[in-house]
Design an enzyme around this catalytic site. Structure first.
Site, PDB file in Angstrom:
ATOM      1  N   GLY A   1     -30.192 -10.481-103.753  1.00 11.15           N
ATOM      2  CA  GLY A   1     -31.142 -11.452-103.232  1.00 11.15           C
ATOM      3  C   GLY A   1     -32.368 -10.791-102.645  1.00 11.15           C
ATOM      4  N   VAL A   2     -32.362 -10.582-101.323  1.00  7.44           N
ATOM      5  CA  VAL A   2     -33.537 -10.049-100.635  1.00  7.44           C
ATOM      6  C   VAL A   2     -33.902  -8.654-101.152  1.00  7.44           C
ATOM      7  CG1 VAL A   2     -34.475  -9.362 -98.390  1.00  7.44           C
ATOM      8  CG2 VAL A   2     -33.119 -11.447 -98.591  1.00  7.44           C
ATOM      9  N   GLY A   3     -32.887  -7.833-101.479  1.00  4.88           N
ATOM     10  CA  GLY A   3     -33.190  -6.497-101.994  1.00  4.88           C
ATOM     11  C   GLY A   3     -34.019  -6.555-103.265  1.00  4.88           C
TER      12      GLY A   3
ATOM     13  N   CYS B   1     -23.031  10.565 -97.682  1.00  4.62           N
ATOM     14  CA  CYS B   1     -23.452  11.026 -99.003  1.00  4.62           C
ATOM     15  C   CYS B   1     -23.537  12.545 -99.075  1.00  4.62           C
ATOM     16  CB  CYS B   1     -24.775  10.387 -99.393  1.00  4.62           C
ATOM     17  SG  CYS B   1     -26.050  10.533 -98.127  1.00  4.62           S
TER      18      CYS B   1
ATOM     19  N   LYS C   1     -34.517  -4.785 -94.891  1.00  2.84           N
ATOM     20  CA  LYS C   1     -33.291  -5.476 -95.274  1.00  2.84           C
ATOM     21  C   LYS C   1     -32.130  -4.515 -95.032  1.00  2.84           C
ATOM     22  CE  LYS C   1     -30.651  -5.493 -98.690  1.00  2.84           C
ATOM     23  NZ  LYS C   1     -29.332  -5.623 -98.012  1.00  2.84           N
TER      24      LYS C   1
ATOM     25  N   GLY D   1     -29.898 -10.016 -95.910  1.00  2.24           N
ATOM     26  CA  GLY D   1     -29.641 -10.475 -97.276  1.00  2.24           C
ATOM     27  C   GLY D   1     -28.810  -9.465 -98.014  1.00  2.24           C
ATOM     28  N   ASP D   2     -28.498  -9.789 -99.248  1.00  2.00           N
ATOM     29  CA  ASP D   2     -27.757  -8.847-100.090  1.00  2.00           C
ATOM     30  C   ASP D   2     -28.705  -8.198-101.092  1.00  2.00           C
ATOM     31  OD1 ASP D   2     -28.167 -10.884-101.954  1.00  2.00           O
ATOM     32  OD2 ASP D   2     -26.102 -11.607-101.856  1.00  2.00           O
ATOM     33  N   GLY D   3     -28.164  -7.239-101.848  1.00  2.00           N
ATOM     34  CA  GLY D   3     -29.013  -6.519-102.779  1.00  2.00           C
ATOM     35  C   GLY D   3     -29.559  -7.376-103.889  1.00  2.00           C
TER      36      GLY D   3
ATOM     37  N   GLU E   1     -32.787   7.740-101.648  1.00  3.51           N
ATOM     38  CA  GLU E   1     -31.804   8.675-101.096  1.00  3.51           C
ATOM     39  C   GLU E   1     -30.449   8.133-101.505  1.00  3.51           C
ATOM     40  OE1 GLU E   1     -29.030  10.339 -99.613  1.00  3.51           O
ATOM     41  OE2 GLU E   1     -29.404   9.151 -97.803  1.00  3.51           O
TER      42      GLU E   1
ATOM     43  N   GLU F   1     -18.338  10.470-106.833  1.00  2.00           N
ATOM     44  CA  GLU F   1     -18.409  10.316-105.379  1.00  2.00           C
ATOM     45  C   GLU F   1     -17.365   9.297-104.926  1.00  2.00           C
ATOM     46  OE1 GLU F   1     -21.858   9.921-102.034  1.00  2.00           O
ATOM     47  OE2 GLU F   1     -21.941   8.494-103.694  1.00  2.00           O
TER      48      GLU F   1
END
Length: 481
Positions: free
Chosen positions: A209-211, A282, A174, A205-207, A249, A382
């Site tokens: 949903g599919v995430g 990051c 994803k 998908g988005d987090g 990560e 951050e």
């Protein structure tokens, strides 16, 4: 505008069960550049089922054959690398020269390093002469869910999908919905390379949903995630219900310790490294800690360097930085810049609002703050944009204390010509990686952190082992095999 609504499942491009359109925005001009579809539970289930069905044959495929098929992906990349870079530039704003020279080549770089490390895996080995017949076998963990970000999109795909497939796992990717187009090209590379059906699958998908569906799916044995610390916590909690392996990560707030004896180009390197990818890394060295005797000179030089950095659209050639990825990110960075001013940091370059000459696009002025104090918001959190915080220190011990006083622990940096000091700091700094005097990590070295930066080890032999399970076998006869 591109239309890419289908998902890659079981070796074919298939329509989503319930199409739900999502516009991908070009951050250089705020115009839609593509329409994709976001998946739902049935799409996720189809992809996981395909991966599960393909797993027995793929894990039984001889390692040399898996390596041959994965290596063939590189031929597809070489044939389409210009197009690949152009897609990355369009979807997430990396200037085209940077996309061609740094972003897109992450795929061959990591793949080549993984293939080299793969040759040295000992799939089954004796425990030792002290334990006759005891064997340790390495086996693929199973079906894995890969969730990747937008800032270095193909970098993270290469660090996850390549070792997963080499290890004998099957996977469902994803990608970020902000930058899905390079991932869809990667699926095309896999298909053309002859990767068997079901070994690699992709569902946009988005987090939420599919995430989340991948993270909670009972047939997914592992989640490999790159993204925010907040999302990493949520994934860990969800995955705990099915006792998955989770590798994360996450974010960073790297300290860059610059001593009075640093090489002449240390400030230039530090500013350029911070502003690279418009600060959307990051491992960016976002806290520049400077030894007091050279502090004023370094602040002035850093300000001049930042003020000289050009900003421009991603399709424009040149060494400029591009926009940040979207309006939400732009708003967040602006809030941090204003917070730095409110809390008393001294603004010496850049500042809030759009750069001069721009009235659209998510552009941010390369910004430098001096006289930043430990504990200020811009020193602690951050920012993920082109904002550098400069902090003075009086001793090596103080520098280490400031550098380590953070919830993050991804990458720290050291600028000194004193090799004994460099060695000490390499051990004293609490982070997964320490880079000295502008030297980048060597080929095959892992990428990963500690603390709230997550504890993934992506790259080289460590990145392959993340997708392998050790099995203890008693009474194994090595003379038979």
């Amino acid at each position: 505008m591109l239309t890419k609504r289908d998902f890659y499942i079981n070796g074919a491009w298939v329509a989503p069960a319930k199409p739900r359109d999502y516009q991908v925005i070009n951050p250089s001009n705020e115009e839609p550049c593509a329409v994709i579809s976001l998946g739902d539970q049935s799409d996720t289930d189809r992809a996981v089922a395909a991966a599960k069905a393909a797993l027995p044959a793929w894990r039984a495929t001889p390692p040399a054959e898996r390596a041959r098929l994965v290596a063939a992906i590189l031929d597809q990349y070489e044939a389409r690398k210009q197009e690949f870079a152009e897609v990355i530039a369009m979807e997430m704003g990396a200037p085209i020269d940077f996309a061609l020279e740094e972003q897109a080549p992450c795929l061959p770089w990591h793949t080549t390093n993984f293939l080299r490390a793969f040759e040295h895996i000992e799939w089954i080995r004796p425990l030792g002469d002290h334990a006759p017949g005891a064997a340790i076998a390495l086996e693929p963990i199973g079906v894995v869910g890969l969730i990747t970000p937008w800032n270095w999109p193909v970098n993270q795909i290469a660090l996850k999908a390549i070792p997963a497939m080499l290890a004998g796992c099957t996977c469902v990717l994803k990608p970020s919905e902000e930058a899905p187009l390079d991932a869809m090209m990667f699926a095309e590379f896999c298909h053309a390379a002859g990767i068997p059906a079901g070994v690699f699958n992709l569902v946009n998908g988005d987090g939420a949903g599919v995430g989340s569906q991948l993270s909670s799916h009972p047939d997914v044995e592992m989640i490999s995630f790159t993204g925010s610390t907040r999302a990493g916590r949520a994934i860990s909690k969800t995955a705990a219900e099915t006792l998955k392996r989770v590798t994360l990560e996450l974010g960073g707030k790297g300290a860059n310790l610059l001593f009075a004896d640093a090489r002449p180009d240390a400030v230039r390197w530090s500013v350029a490294r911070m502003m690279e990818n418009t600060g959307q890394s990051c491992n960016a060295p976002s806290r520049l800690l400077v030894e007091r005797p050279v502090y004023d000179r370094v602040v002035a030089e850093a300000a001049d360097l930042a003020n000289a950095i050009a900003v421009g659209p991603a399709d424009q050639a040149g060494p400029h930085i591009g926009p940040v990825v979207n309006k939400r990110q732009w708003d967040q960075i602006q809030a941090y810049i204003r917070k730095g001013i409110e809390e008393g940091a001294r603004l010496v370059a850049g500042g809030p609002d759009l750069p001069e000459g721009f009235n659209r696009g998510f552009y941010v002025k390369p910004t430098v703050f001096a006289d930043v104090k430990p504990g200020m918001t811009i020193e602690r959190e951050e920012i993920f944009g082109p904002v550098l915080a400069i902090i003075p220190f009086d001793s090596e011990e103080e520098a280490v204390a400031i550098a380590n006083d953070t919830p993050y622990g991804l990458t720290n940096y050291v600028q000194t010509e004193d090799q004994a000091r460099a060695n000490r700091l390499g051990r004293a700094l609490v982070s997964g990686m320490v880079e000295m005097n502008g030297k980048s990590r060597g080929a095959g070295v892992f990428f990963g952190g500690v603390k709230q930066s997550g504890r993934a080890r992506e790259g080289g032999i460590w990145g392959l082992e993340e997708f392998l399970e050790p099995k203890a076998i008693s009474g194994y006869d090595f003379s038979i095999g």
